[in-house]
Write a protein that holds these residues in place. Structure first.
Motif, PDB file in Angstrom:
ATOM      1  N   GLY A 163      41.667 -17.930   0.580  1.00 34.85           N
ATOM      2  CA  GLY A 163      41.354 -17.727   1.983  1.00 34.85           C
ATOM      3  C   GLY A 163      41.818 -18.881   2.851  1.00 34.85           C
ATOM      4  N   ARG A 164      40.918 -19.351   3.706  1.00 37.56           N
ATOM      5  CA  ARG A 164      41.239 -20.484   4.580  1.00 37.56           C
ATOM      6  C   ARG A 164      40.517 -21.756   4.134  1.00 37.56           C
ATOM      7  N   THR A 165      40.178 -21.834   2.851  1.00 36.16           N
ATOM      8  CA  THR A 165      39.492 -23.034   2.359  1.00 36.16           C
ATOM      9  C   THR A 165      40.377 -24.267   2.481  1.00 36.16           C
ATOM     10  N   GLY A 166      41.691 -24.105   2.314  1.00 36.08           N
ATOM     11  CA  GLY A 166      42.595 -25.245   2.445  1.00 36.08           C
ATOM     12  C   GLY A 166      42.605 -25.799   3.858  1.00 36.08           C
ATOM     13  N   ARG A 233      28.319 -26.703 -16.234  1.00 31.80           N
ATOM     14  CA  ARG A 233      29.209 -27.110 -15.153  1.00 31.80           C
ATOM     15  C   ARG A 233      28.450 -27.295 -13.840  1.00 31.80           C
ATOM     16  N   PRO A 234      28.940 -28.199 -12.991  1.00 32.21           N
ATOM     17  CA  PRO A 234      28.317 -28.329 -11.669  1.00 32.21           C
ATOM     18  C   PRO A 234      28.594 -27.068 -10.851  1.00 32.21           C
ATOM     19  N   PRO A 235      27.700 -26.704  -9.935  1.00 30.48           N
ATOM     20  CA  PRO A 235      27.956 -25.538  -9.082  1.00 30.48           C
ATOM     21  C   PRO A 235      29.113 -25.825  -8.124  1.00 30.48           C
ATOM     22  N   SER A 236      29.863 -24.798  -7.789  1.00 29.31           N
ATOM     23  CA  SER A 236      31.001 -24.946  -6.880  1.00 29.31           C
ATOM     24  C   SER A 236      30.555 -24.767  -5.436  1.00 29.31           C
ATOM     25  N   ASN A 237      30.594 -25.859  -4.663  1.00 27.49           N
ATOM     26  CA  ASN A 237      30.256 -25.797  -3.245  1.00 27.49           C
ATOM     27  C   ASN A 237      31.202 -24.889  -2.472  1.00 27.49           C
ATOM     28  N   VAL A 238      32.498 -25.012  -2.768  1.00 31.65           N
ATOM     29  CA  VAL A 238      33.485 -24.242  -2.014  1.00 31.65           C
ATOM     30  C   VAL A 238      33.304 -22.748  -2.267  1.00 31.65           C
ATOM     31  N   ARG A 239      33.083 -22.384  -3.528  1.00 27.84           N
ATOM     32  CA  ARG A 239      32.850 -20.969  -3.837  1.00 27.84           C
ATOM     33  C   ARG A 239      31.572 -20.477  -3.137  1.00 27.84           C
ATOM     34  N   ASP A 243      32.276 -17.633   2.226  1.00 30.70           N
ATOM     35  CA  ASP A 243      32.082 -16.743   3.376  1.00 30.70           C
ATOM     36  C   ASP A 243      31.842 -17.536   4.657  1.00 30.70           C
ATOM     37  N   ALA A 244      31.068 -18.615   4.560  1.00 31.27           N
ATOM     38  CA  ALA A 244      30.815 -19.454   5.736  1.00 31.27           C
ATOM     39  C   ALA A 244      32.103 -20.106   6.221  1.00 31.27           C
ATOM     40  N   ILE A 245      32.925 -20.583   5.277  1.00 33.23           N
ATOM     41  CA  ILE A 245      34.209 -21.191   5.635  1.00 33.23           C
ATOM     42  C   ILE A 245      35.102 -20.172   6.337  1.00 33.23           C
ATOM     43  N   GLN A 246      35.143 -18.961   5.794  1.00 34.63           N
ATOM     44  CA  GLN A 246      35.961 -17.915   6.403  1.00 34.63           C
ATOM     45  C   GLN A 246      35.493 -17.612   7.824  1.00 34.63           C
ATOM     46  N   LEU A 248      33.794 -19.661   9.894  1.00 28.56           N
ATOM     47  CA  LEU A 248      34.017 -20.806  10.775  1.00 28.56           C
ATOM     48  C   LEU A 248      35.487 -20.953  11.175  1.00 28.56           C
ATOM     49  N   THR A 249      36.380 -20.532  10.307  1.00 26.52           N
ATOM     50  CA  THR A 249      37.823 -20.687  10.573  1.00 26.52           C
ATOM     51  C   THR A 249      38.461 -19.403  11.082  1.00 26.52           C
ATOM     52  N   ASP A 250      37.645 -18.422  11.403  1.00 30.22           N
ATOM     53  CA  ASP A 250      38.160 -17.109  11.798  1.00 30.22           C
ATOM     54  C   ASP A 250      38.442 -17.074  13.302  1.00 30.22           C
ATOM     55  N   ALA A 251      39.554 -17.696  13.684  1.00 30.72           N
ATOM     56  CA  ALA A 251      39.986 -17.701  15.086  1.00 30.72           C
ATOM     57  C   ALA A 251      41.486 -17.958  15.116  1.00 30.72           C
ATOM     58  N   PRO A 252      42.184 -17.457  16.143  1.00 36.84           N
ATOM     59  CA  PRO A 252      43.641 -17.584  16.166  1.00 36.84           C
ATOM     60  C   PRO A 252      44.156 -18.927  16.673  1.00 36.84           C
ATOM     61  N   THR A 253      43.283 -19.782  17.226  1.00 39.37           N
ATOM     62  CA  THR A 253      43.747 -21.069  17.750  1.00 39.37           C
ATOM     63  C   THR A 253      42.925 -22.208  17.158  1.00 39.37           C
ATOM     64  N   LEU A 254      43.535 -23.385  17.106  1.00 37.72           N
ATOM     65  CA  LEU A 254      42.831 -24.551  16.577  1.00 37.72           C
ATOM     66  C   LEU A 254      41.615 -24.925  17.422  1.00 37.72           C
ATOM     67  N   PRO A 255      41.699 -24.966  18.760  1.00 36.61           N
ATOM     68  CA  PRO A 255      40.502 -25.329  19.530  1.00 36.61           C
ATOM     69  C   PRO A 255      39.296 -24.442  19.224  1.00 36.61           C
TER      70      PRO A 255
END
Length: 367
Positions: A163-166, A233-239, A243-246, A248-255
């Protein structure tokens, strides 16, 4: 080499071992270390008695915490006197050349990525054929805090995360663990940290031959046999936050994305820390992250590194790096005075200039 050397090179059977040896500095990469590693890899490529390369860091705290940013601070330009020193060009050119060498090396390379692996450490690790993390691994690309940007191939590997995790990790410098690294495609296996000596000894005892693919298979089987069981194993924060990351980053512009992240109102500590880092970070870096991922989407690794070399030299000459490192590591006031001071005051021309190559031909044109 003596034990005081910044990189220790030794052999263990058919294993050629490179140890970054500045544990007090968390094995931060300097130009001497880069050159020593490059020369040793060149030598071992031609040595038929070496079948596999092993890279680790001295001490138990870090593989490598990043590059020698204090040296970059010394050699970088300021807002008042922009300049690009020869050292800056040489440092990044040779570092990226080493990273490319690891990505394209003909023999298997095992990187033991336990403890802190950040910035330049990720550059060393990301191209290896067998990338090992442990329960102590802490990774990040935190360049936004010092006015640089996620380099060492960041445009390449951040674009390949789910997704947009990067984009999120590049903008916020958020730390992620070994389980996250597996999820994001930044590691291949998660092993218990106490298995390090067992792994290297077992690898050294393998019946390696002249067939590189056979040797890769042997390494893969050994590494897999020592993998940590799922419950430990430690739990994966990113995983967990995907959904929250997706959202928060769900917009067409950086601002818009920026506002979504810095205005996060929940009580999740990991997301709050990420929002705080972005808000305090270099506005120009945020624009670079947005633009580097867009431009690099279909680039080759060589083209990515050429683009990043121009960016790195331009950011160091512009005064961003000198100010960011000053605030974090020199004066330690943690109050960088960024110019431009906000996301809104960065112009399109400011961004375009950073992506404009300072050379008619890139120093990495032969990659």
């Amino acid at each position: 080499m003596t034990q005081e050397a910044p990189v220790i090179a030794e052999r263990q059977g058919a294993l050629g071992k490179l140890t970054l040896n500045l544990p007090k500095a968390l094995n931060a990469l300097n130009l001497d270390m880069i050159d020593r590693m490059t020369a040793q890899l060149d030598e071992w490529e031609k040595d038929d008695t070496i079948a596999c390369i092993w890279i680790d860091g001295a001490g138990d705290k870090a593989l490598c915490a990043g590059g020698d940013v204090v040296a970059l601070h010394r050699e970088s330009g300021s807002y008042e006197e922009p300049r690009a020193s020869r050292f800056v060009e040489e440092f990044f050119s040779r570092e990226y050349r080493l990273d490319y060498r690891i990505h394209t090396y003909p023999k298997p390379i095992v990187v033991w990525g336990s403890g802190i692996v950040m910035g330049g450490g990720i550059g060393i690790m990301s191209g290896a054929s067998h990338r090992i993390v442990t329960e102590t691994t802490r990774m990040a690309m935190p360049e936004i805090t010092i006015g640089l940007f996620p380099d060492v191939g960041g445009s390449w590997f951040l674009n390949r995360m789910p997704g947009r995790t990067g984009l999120f990790l590049g903008l916020t410098g958020a730390q992620f663990n070994g389980a996250d690294a597996l999820y994001c495609g930044m590691a291949d296996r998660l092993l218990p940290s106490e298995s390090k000596e067992t792994l290297s000894a077992t690898l050294a005892a393998q019946p390696f031959g002249s067939d590189v693919e056979h040797n890769r298979t042997l390494v893969s089987r050994v590494v897999q046999s020592l993998e940590m069981e799922e419950p430990a194993r430690p739990p994966s924060n990113v995983r967990a936050h995907y959904d929250a990351i997706q959202n928060l980053t769900d917009a067409p512009t950086l601002p818009e994305v920026y506002r979504n992240i810095v205005n996060f109102q929940g009580n999740d500590e990991w997301l709050l820390r990420a929002a705080k880092t972005l808000k305090a970070g270099c506005p120009l870096t945020a624009w670079i992250v947005w633009e580097q991922l867009r431009r690099a989407r279909h680039m080759s690794l060589a083209d990515v590194l050429r683009m990043e070399l121009a960016l790195a030299v331009n950011m160091c000459s512009s005064g961003q790096v000198k100010e960011g490192v000053r605030a974090l590591l020199i004066d330690k006031d943690r109050n960088p005075r960024w110019q431009p001071a906000s996301l809104e005051t960065v112009s399109r021309g400011d961004v375009e200039r950073l992506f404009t190559s300072p050379w008619s031909e890139s120093p990495l044109r032969d990659l």
